[in-house]
Design an enzyme around this catalytic site. Structure first.
Site, PDB file in Angstrom:
ATOM      1  N   GLU A  36       0.932  -1.184  -0.020  1.00 33.82           N
ATOM      2  CA  GLU A  36       0.022  -0.113  -0.170  1.00 33.82           C
ATOM      3  C   GLU A  36       0.870   1.362  -0.058  1.00 33.82           C
ATOM      4  OE1 GLU A  36      -3.377   1.927   2.845  1.00 33.82           O
ATOM      5  OE2 GLU A  36      -1.853   0.731   3.835  1.00 33.82           O
ATOM      6  N   LYS A  84      -9.651   2.968  -2.275  1.00 34.45           N
ATOM      7  CA  LYS A  84      -9.863   2.437  -0.851  1.00 34.45           C
ATOM      8  C   LYS A  84     -11.258   2.565  -0.078  1.00 34.45           C
ATOM      9  CE  LYS A  84      -7.251   1.857   3.718  1.00 34.45           C
ATOM     10  NZ  LYS A  84      -6.180   2.277   4.365  1.00 34.45           N
ATOM     11  N   CYS A 134      -5.412  -2.790   2.560  1.00 34.32           N
ATOM     12  CA  CYS A 134      -5.180  -2.583   4.274  1.00 34.32           C
ATOM     13  C   CYS A 134      -6.460  -2.944   4.984  1.00 34.32           C
ATOM     14  CB  CYS A 134      -4.400  -1.448   4.361  1.00 34.32           C
ATOM     15  SG  CYS A 134      -3.464  -1.628   5.807  1.00 34.32           S
TER      16      CYS A 134
END
Length: 258
Positions: free
Chosen positions: A44, A109, A143
């Site tokens: 990431e 995200k 994540c």
């Protein structure tokens, strides 16, 4: 149809808030994989580390060319996330899945990490995204998404969950457990690529990048805590055999994402 797929995981340190230095470092790492793999996965925010200061650090559309150049030269796909400045001037933590023919899939995200204030700096994505490559279907995640199983629930009949992360040492036990759980509950390969080293805030990272098969078996030695590149081969037969034998997905609950 490609029944087998070679996937390379790059677990590495990141140079804090220095896109040029990180891109130069990944140039060398990617060139070493040219012609040797089918898919390369980067951590990431691999050009900056997990910084909350996107001004002057966030990438624009030109970063797609960097992905494309390496994907075409290496004849492999690449997935990783970067800070990205949007057309409206806002920022997002954007995953880029680039294929060697220049076609790409973008995923912003969804679950911004409130504990670090990510939600105050980066706009959240709105929906799950599936990328297709060599007849494999990949659910793109980043994540903190790992903590939310409904968002990863396998209603799209995907083959692989991809998580790229900056997941710190104090919570690495959760990383290990949740990656395994996501593989088992979705009867899909689950791949997590984390960084190592220390970032500019003093946060430490121990890696533990891993590949799990549909039954939650590890395909890499554990724990992997050093800077290195490792390649594994995924096999569609592992998916087909176990889904046909153990029809757990047929009993899953229905739901609608808000």
């Amino acid at each position: 149809m490609s029944e087998k797929l070679k996937v390379s995981l790059i677990q590495t340190t990141l140079i804090w808030e220095n896109p040029e230095a990180n891109l130069n470092a990944f140039d060398q790492k990617l060139k070493a994989l040219y012609g040797k793999t089918d898919l390369v996965i980067l951590p990431e925010m691999f050009t900056t580390g997990f910084s909350m200061k996107p001004k002057d650090l966030a990438h624009s559309y030109s970063i797609y060319d960097w992905f494309k150049d390496h994907a075409m030269a290496g004849d492999f796909a690449i997935y990783g996330s970067v800070m990205f400045v949007k057309d409206n001037g806002g920022y997002c933590n954007r995953g880029v899945f680039m294929k060697p023919d220049g076609d790409f899939t973008l995923y912003d995200k969804r679950h911004t990490f409130t504990l670090a204030g990510e939600h105050e700096v980066f706009d959240a994505g709105q929906k799950p995204v599936i990328a297709t490559y060599k007849d494999w279907k990949f659910n793109l995640q980043i994540c903190y998404d790992l903590r939310f199983p409904v968002f990863a629930r396998n209603v799209q009949d995907y083959d692989v969950l991809l998580y790229v992360a900056n997941w710190p040492v104090p919570r690495v036990n959760a990383w290990d457990a949740l990656l395994k759980a996501r593989a088992i509950e979705n009867m899909a390969y689950c791949i997590g690529v984390n960084r190592v080293g220390t970032d500019g805030t003093g946060m430490d990272y121990s890696g533990h990048s891993q590949v799990y098969d549909v039954l939650g078996h590890e395909l890499l030695d554990h724990p992997w805590e050093t800077e290195d590149v490792k390649t594994v081969e995924l096999d569609k037969e592992n998916i087909h055999y176990n889904r046909n034998k153990l029809r757990f997905l047929e009993d899953r609950d229905g739901f609608t994402l808000a």
